[in-house]
Design a protein around this motif. Structure first.
Motif, short mmCIF file in Angstrom:
data_model
loop_
_atom_site.label_atom_id
_atom_site.label_comp_id
_atom_site.label_asym_id
_atom_site.label_seq_id
_atom_site.Cartn_x
_atom_site.Cartn_y
_atom_site.Cartn_z
N GLY A 1 21.80 -9.71 47.02
CA GLY A 1 21.80 -8.75 48.11
C GLY A 1 22.35 -7.40 47.72
O GLY A 1 22.78 -7.19 46.57
N VAL A 2 22.31 -6.49 48.67
CA VAL A 2 22.82 -5.13 48.50
C VAL A 2 23.68 -4.77 49.70
O VAL A 2 23.50 -5.31 50.80
CB VAL A 2 21.68 -4.09 48.35
CG1 VAL A 2 20.88 -4.32 47.10
CG2 VAL A 2 20.77 -4.09 49.56
N ASP A 3 24.61 -3.86 49.47
CA ASP A 3 25.48 -3.34 50.53
C ASP A 3 25.17 -1.87 50.72
O ASP A 3 25.30 -1.08 49.78
CB ASP A 3 26.95 -3.54 50.17
CG ASP A 3 27.88 -3.01 51.25
OD1 ASP A 3 27.53 -3.12 52.45
OD2 ASP A 3 28.95 -2.49 50.92
N LEU A 4 24.75 -1.50 51.90
CA LEU A 4 24.46 -0.10 52.21
C LEU A 4 25.73 0.56 52.74
O LEU A 4 25.96 0.63 53.94
CB LEU A 4 23.32 0.00 53.24
CG LEU A 4 22.00 -0.63 52.84
CD1 LEU A 4 20.98 -0.51 53.96
CD2 LEU A 4 21.47 -0.02 51.56
N ASN B 1 13.29 -9.67 49.61
CA ASN B 1 14.04 -10.92 49.75
C ASN B 1 15.50 -10.80 49.38
O ASN B 1 16.09 -11.74 48.83
CB ASN B 1 13.37 -12.04 48.94
CG ASN B 1 11.96 -12.29 49.44
OD1 ASN B 1 11.73 -12.39 50.63
ND2 ASN B 1 11.02 -12.34 48.51
N LEU B 2 16.09 -9.67 49.68
CA LEU B 2 17.52 -9.48 49.43
C LEU B 2 18.29 -9.55 50.75
O LEU B 2 17.78 -9.16 51.80
CB LEU B 2 17.77 -8.12 48.77
CG LEU B 2 17.28 -8.00 47.34
CD1 LEU B 2 17.35 -6.55 46.87
CD2 LEU B 2 18.09 -8.90 46.41
N ILE B 3 19.50 -10.07 50.68
CA ILE B 3 20.41 -10.02 51.81
C ILE B 3 20.89 -8.57 51.90
O ILE B 3 21.18 -7.94 50.89
CB ILE B 3 21.61 -10.97 51.60
CG1 ILE B 3 21.11 -12.42 51.57
CG2 ILE B 3 22.68 -10.77 52.66
CD1 ILE B 3 22.16 -13.40 51.09
N VAL B 4 20.99 -8.04 53.12
CA VAL B 4 21.42 -6.66 53.29
C VAL B 4 22.67 -6.63 54.16
O VAL B 4 22.70 -7.17 55.27
CB VAL B 4 20.32 -5.80 53.95
CG1 VAL B 4 20.80 -4.37 54.16
CG2 VAL B 4 19.05 -5.81 53.09
N TYR C 1 24.59 -8.51 57.60
CA TYR C 1 26.03 -8.44 57.77
C TYR C 1 26.46 -7.01 58.03
O TYR C 1 26.08 -6.10 57.28
CB TYR C 1 26.76 -8.93 56.51
CG TYR C 1 26.51 -10.36 56.17
CD1 TYR C 1 27.33 -11.37 56.68
CD2 TYR C 1 25.46 -10.72 55.33
CE1 TYR C 1 27.09 -12.70 56.37
CE2 TYR C 1 25.21 -12.05 55.02
CZ TYR C 1 26.03 -13.03 55.54
OH TYR C 1 25.78 -14.34 55.23
N LEU C 2 27.25 -6.80 59.06
CA LEU C 2 27.87 -5.50 59.33
C LEU C 2 29.32 -5.60 58.90
O LEU C 2 30.08 -6.39 59.46
CB LEU C 2 27.79 -5.15 60.81
CG LEU C 2 26.46 -4.66 61.32
CD1 LEU C 2 26.49 -4.54 62.85
CD2 LEU C 2 26.11 -3.32 60.70
N SER D 1 22.06 -12.64 65.83
CA SER D 1 21.88 -13.16 64.47
C SER D 1 22.66 -12.37 63.41
O SER D 1 22.85 -12.86 62.30
CB SER D 1 20.40 -13.15 64.10
OG SER D 1 19.88 -11.84 64.15
N THR D 2 23.13 -11.17 63.75
CA THR D 2 23.86 -10.35 62.79
C THR D 2 25.31 -10.80 62.73
O THR D 2 25.95 -11.01 63.75
CB THR D 2 23.80 -8.87 63.22
OG1 THR D 2 22.45 -8.48 63.39
CG2 THR D 2 24.46 -7.97 62.19
N LYS D 3 25.81 -10.95 61.51
CA LYS D 3 27.21 -11.31 61.32
C LYS D 3 28.04 -10.05 61.23
O LYS D 3 27.64 -9.09 60.58
CB LYS D 3 27.41 -12.16 60.06
CG LYS D 3 26.89 -13.58 60.23
CD LYS D 3 25.71 -13.76 59.34
CE LYS D 3 25.09 -15.12 59.52
NZ LYS D 3 23.69 -15.04 59.89
N ILE D 4 29.20 -10.03 61.89
CA ILE D 4 30.04 -8.83 61.95
C ILE D 4 31.40 -9.13 61.33
O ILE D 4 32.03 -10.13 61.65
CB ILE D 4 30.24 -8.37 63.40
CG1 ILE D 4 28.89 -8.12 64.09
CG2 ILE D 4 31.11 -7.11 63.45
CD1 ILE D 4 28.99 -7.90 65.58
N VAL D 5 31.83 -8.22 60.44
CA VAL D 5 33.17 -8.29 59.87
C VAL D 5 33.81 -6.92 60.08
O VAL D 5 33.20 -5.89 59.78
CB VAL D 5 33.12 -8.61 58.35
CG1 VAL D 5 34.52 -8.59 57.75
CG2 VAL D 5 32.42 -9.93 58.10
N VAL D 6 35.01 -6.89 60.61
CA VAL D 6 35.74 -5.63 60.78
C VAL D 6 36.83 -5.60 59.73
O VAL D 6 37.64 -6.51 59.65
CB VAL D 6 36.33 -5.52 62.20
CG1 VAL D 6 37.06 -4.19 62.36
CG2 VAL D 6 35.25 -5.66 63.26
N GLY D 7 36.83 -4.55 58.93
CA GLY D 7 37.82 -4.50 57.84
C GLY D 7 38.43 -3.15 57.64
O GLY D 7 38.15 -2.19 58.27
#
Length: 173
Positions: free
Chosen positions: A38-41, A63-66, A117-118, A167-173
């Protein structure tokens, strides 16, 4: 005013370059079947909604996780009410103070389910509060999480403010 080197004209080139780098790395260095998947934007300095959406969709097509690391900000006012976060936006910020910092530039990519993932940043955008807590407060993460939870919906069709599909997973950091 142009705030970055990213524009729709070079999205294909950027995605192809990164996908090729990932593929080459995975071929040369994968260990026990572990590969980059995957990639992280983590896009800053005022990247537009069109570019973010195009990047996310093209990475998904490969087909990458974003994941994305948007900054929390607000479209109007000086406080976000976590129970009714209608003025909450997820932004790429802006180094020149343009209106992009107040726009929900991640919404289109989120609505297209192109972001898995957010990884939300409750920092880098000072001078506003969430339920009265500034980014320097220990309460900001809890308040942002509550506000984001109140934007999660079954459907984001026709949403007029921030809307995150279930369906979107959320992480606050």
């Amino acid at each position: 005013a142009k705030t970055s080197n990213f524009h729709l004209g070079n999205v294909d080139q950027i995605v192809n370059h990164i996908v090729n780098q990932i593929s080459n790395f995975n071929q040369q260095y994968s260990v026990n079947g572990r590969k980059i998947d995957g990639v992280d934007l983590d896009l800053e300095n005022g990247i537009s909604a069109d570019v973010i959406d195009a990047l996310a969709q093209k990475f998904k097509q490969n087909n990458l996780i974003v994941s994305a690391a948007p900054q929390v900000y607000l479209s109007t006012g000086s406080n976000i009410n976590s129970n009714a976060p209608d003025n909450m936006v997820l932004t790429s910020g802006s180094s020149d103070g343009s209106e992009l910092s107040h726009q929900n530039v991640y919404q289109s990519a989120i609505s297209h389910n192109s972001i898995d993932y957010l990884l939300v940043q409750p920092y880098n955008t000072p001078e506003f509060t969430v339920d009265g807590a500034y980014e320097s407060s220990v309460h900001i993460v809890k308040n942002v999480a509550k506000a984001l939870n109140n934007t999660v919906k079954t459907s984001c069709a026709n949403a007029s403010s921030l809307c995150i599909p279930k369906s979107t997973k959320i992480v606050v950091g």
